[in-house]
Design a protein around this motif. Structure first.
Motif, PDB file in Angstrom:
ATOM      1  N   GLN A   1     -38.412  24.592  44.362  1.00 52.81           N
ATOM      2  CA  GLN A   1     -37.306  23.665  44.109  1.00 52.81           C
ATOM      3  C   GLN A   1     -36.931  23.755  42.637  1.00 52.81           C
ATOM      4  O   GLN A   1     -37.711  23.376  41.774  1.00 52.81           O
ATOM      5  N   ASP A   2     -35.753  24.252  42.338  1.00 53.47           N
ATOM      6  CA  ASP A   2     -35.270  24.406  40.962  1.00 53.47           C
ATOM      7  C   ASP A   2     -36.390  24.962  40.078  1.00 53.47           C
ATOM      8  O   ASP A   2     -36.847  24.331  39.129  1.00 53.47           O
TER       9      ASP A   2
ATOM     10  N   LEU B   1     -36.525  24.914  36.123  1.00 54.29           N
ATOM     11  CA  LEU B   1     -36.702  23.574  35.564  1.00 54.29           C
ATOM     12  C   LEU B   1     -38.145  23.106  35.711  1.00 54.29           C
ATOM     13  O   LEU B   1     -38.779  22.688  34.730  1.00 54.29           O
ATOM     14  N   TRP B   2     -38.677  23.151  36.928  1.00 54.86           N
ATOM     15  CA  TRP B   2     -40.000  22.599  37.177  1.00 54.86           C
ATOM     16  C   TRP B   2     -41.105  23.436  36.542  1.00 54.86           C
ATOM     17  O   TRP B   2     -42.131  22.903  36.128  1.00 54.86           O
TER      18      TRP B   2
END
Length: 144
Positions: free
Chosen positions: A105-106, A109-110
């Motif tokens: 998930q993204d 970013l993570w």
């Protein structure tokens, strides 16, 4: 309490973070056949690292004061915020960030958030280690 135990526990915490995060995981990505395989193994290592951090922080909390005493040892007074902060960062990374990375998930970013939290936890562990190694065990006095 044996005077060297806090330093040994803090050294285990900091050393394990250093070894896993800055040596083992980069080597996984350099030498395993695919990023997917390396990522899966890294996730398992980081999960194990979380439990090392939790155990070290709990031990440090348990040995932070003499038996039947109200006040903490001087090293613990100086390091308590960093012990609790490192514990929180480890758990936040494991249960807040890692599931999002595993779910892809993204990812950018993570992964960045997870790396920052890991680096902050590394800094907390180093600070705790530093305080446990003070020869007099005292909090440094300010000049002002």
């Amino acid at each position: 309490m044996h005077r060297r135990l806090p330093a040994l526990v803090a050294a285990l915490w900091w050393g394990s973070l250093t070894t896993i995060g800055f040596l083992v995981v980069p080597l996984l990505f350099a030498y395993l056949p695919s990023p997917s395989v390396a990522g899966n193994m890294a996730a398992r290592l980081f999960a194990a690292q979380t439990w090392v951090a939790v155990a070290c922080c709990l031990v440090l909390l348990l040995i932070s004061r003499p038996k039947n005493a109200v006040s903490q040892y001087p090293w613990a007074q100086a390091a308590m915020l960093f012990i609790l902060g490192g514990l929180l960062l480890a758990l936040l990374n494991q249960y807040g960030v890692a599931p999002r990375i595993v779910a892809r998930q993204d990812l950018r970013l993570w992964h960045s958030v997870g790396s920052l939290l890991y680096l902050l936890q590394w800094g907390c562990a180093l600070t705790v280690l530093w305080h446990t190694l003070r020869p007099d065990g005292a909090v440094p006095k300010s000049d002002g």
